[in-house]
Design an enzyme around this catalytic site. Sequence first.
Site, short mmCIF file in Angstrom:
data_model
loop_
_atom_site.label_atom_id
_atom_site.label_comp_id
_atom_site.label_asym_id
_atom_site.label_seq_id
_atom_site.Cartn_x
_atom_site.Cartn_y
_atom_site.Cartn_z
N ASP A 1 -20.74 -13.79 22.99
CA ASP A 1 -20.71 -14.42 21.67
C ASP A 1 -19.43 -14.07 20.90
O ASP A 1 -19.48 -13.56 19.78
CB ASP A 1 -21.95 -14.01 20.87
CG ASP A 1 -22.10 -14.83 19.60
OD1 ASP A 1 -21.71 -16.01 19.61
OD2 ASP A 1 -22.59 -14.27 18.59
N GLU B 1 -24.74 -5.34 26.99
CA GLU B 1 -25.84 -6.27 27.27
C GLU B 1 -25.82 -6.81 28.70
O GLU B 1 -25.94 -8.02 28.92
CB GLU B 1 -25.86 -7.40 26.25
CG GLU B 1 -26.09 -6.89 24.83
CD GLU B 1 -26.38 -7.99 23.81
OE1 GLU B 1 -26.31 -9.19 24.19
OE2 GLU B 1 -26.68 -7.66 22.65
N TYR C 1 -32.19 -7.33 17.29
CA TYR C 1 -32.02 -8.05 16.02
C TYR C 1 -33.37 -8.45 15.44
O TYR C 1 -33.75 -9.62 15.44
CB TYR C 1 -31.11 -9.26 16.24
CG TYR C 1 -29.69 -8.84 16.51
CD1 TYR C 1 -28.78 -8.65 15.48
CD2 TYR C 1 -29.25 -8.61 17.82
CE1 TYR C 1 -27.48 -8.25 15.73
CE2 TYR C 1 -27.96 -8.20 18.07
CZ TYR C 1 -27.08 -8.02 17.03
OH TYR C 1 -25.79 -7.61 17.27
N GLU D 1 -26.61 -1.98 17.96
CA GLU D 1 -26.43 -3.23 17.24
C GLU D 1 -27.71 -3.58 16.48
O GLU D 1 -28.81 -3.51 17.04
CB GLU D 1 -26.07 -4.39 18.18
CG GLU D 1 -24.69 -4.33 18.80
CD GLU D 1 -24.35 -5.57 19.62
OE1 GLU D 1 -24.97 -6.64 19.36
OE2 GLU D 1 -23.47 -5.49 20.49
#
Length: 658
Positions: free
Chosen positions: A207, A457, A510, A546
């Site tokens: 991303d 990731e 998230y 994160e």
Amino acid sequence: MSSTLSFFSLVTGLYVLHFSLALILVNKEVPQTRGMLYPRESETREVRSLDGIWNFVRSDQANPTQGVRDEWYTKDLSQSRPTIPMPVPASYNDITTDNLRDHVGTVWYDRKFFVPRSWSKNQRIWLRFGSVHYEAFVWINGQKVVKHEIGHLPFEAEVTDILNYGAENRITVMCDNALIQTTVPQGKITEVPNDNGMTIIQSYTFDFFNYAGIHRSVHLYTTPRTFIEEVEVTTALSENNSVGEVFYSVSVNGSAANEAINVLNIQANLYDKEGAKVANTTSDGKLDGCLKLTGVKPWWPYLMHPEPGYLYELEIKLLAANEELLDVYRLKVGLRTLSWNKSQFLINGKPVYFRGFGRHEDSDIRGKGLDNALMVRDFNLLKWIGANAYRTSHYPYSEESMQFADQHGIMIIDECPSVDTENYSQELLGKHKSSLEQLIHRDRNHPSVVMWSIANEPRTASMNADSYFELVANFTRSLDKTRPITAAIAVPYTQDKSGRHLDIISFNRYNAWYSNTGRLDMVTQNVIDEATAWNKQYNKPVIMSEYGADTLEGLHMTPAYVWSEEFQEEVFARHFKAFDQLRKKGWFIGEFVWNFADFKTAQSYTRVGGNKKGVFTRSRQPKAAAHLLRKRYFALGRDLDQCQFPEDLFTYIADLIS
């Protein structure tokens, strides 16, 4: 009988399928980096920058190798194609007003430069690139001098016998930005129909935008014929951090078997910040040694000590047997120790609680190009907000920024370019290991680097992830045993197959954004539960590497609503509550917001001009959450490290009299 055979065939087929999916990986050697010291002037060395405006040509996407076949490198690019001006260093994508931004394949650069006649006298000349993304081919005066794959890392070549001295020279660079399943990072190239026929599309799962070009500075530098090729430094502290030792190992002229080494000496001098010599030694006939000093000033992270980031200067002199000075190289050294166990990470014997960011090298117009003004602004903001660390997500950052981190006491989790790693293969493993070898070779002497991150990731639920990351982790330890290893994991702990190979567990999640969007009542307990589960699974320290929420600056909504500044503040506050409960458990050692600043991504209907999870805008101005985070980080600093609050941390409200 036929049904029995059919059943046997089915079982056999499943058996073969199972084992065909289980990849057998071989732990092959990777090329070892030599030299690559950062270019510094000294009594024996000169450095010249080739930064500036170069000539630029893009290849046809359907014919990316035409320039090689037609030998564009043998003459000025302008004789093969019309050129445009292009700044170096910079990404090329956002410079023009046409569709260069989305170009896939090769582009070409060239420029001319003079080399003084004086450089021809008993010297060696080197050409060094700080970074070209992704693959680079370099010619000098029509002769190929170097090829390098993997962006964000330096490479160099000796050009002594190729240059024209006292005359004009031409440098030509072909850069290829294509990412496939065996590059680091990975991507895919597809050909799809468009209104004019067919077009080439580059896709990737990570991303952030795949910026390309000559991203960092280009230098010519000189060395003597016999020169200091490598310096490796480690440090130790003893007697309650009052006595320090600097261990150094030097490689000369590229060959440890060189007969001349037996008659070479190393004189090492250590200077404090004021320039006073505090230690010195001479290694007669040896290329390594130890400098010992008392009353040492250790390297401490920002806010953990009144004088963070203290650096000494190590001066290495190469002497001939007759004490003739052959070469001099100087570098900054920070004296500190690192240690870790199943619950803590310690620096100089003191437990560390990381508070910082994931970041990107990204800014308007210049993309990922080195920008010293932006770098200084970013470090001012890091200190303003009270951060003591960041992760170089998701690739190695510039050498200049690493030096700045050393000076300012900002701890670095240094990450290689492996992001969203999948489709494991032998070829991918070799390049992944090579990226780590180059990274560690480049950054091993930086006191700010306290941890290596071997991936971001990765798809670690895959059955092949176990053996793959065992090989990657063990290879990393073989290069440096003084720092712990981590990786930012996004799969659930129940599916992960990499954590057992790591020293520190880092996880990305998230809550209230990708998971349970908008539900602020589903954050705190979820964070506590997942962090606890990771610790229980592996019995290792845990970092939340994160968390965050996209935020459009200036959008205000009450009650808090996704994309608003109020929602970002609320997401942070719910995480803070979880972190404070986790800190009491003794094994939770850090919190990293995603992201430091907004950054560009590939075009997507989920991204309005890029990723907006920054606490600062892309132009480095604070959103509301930045002020909340600043209060949090300084409160942690005062509680854990007894730092002082900045005078402007709290705004005056009222003098209340009872």
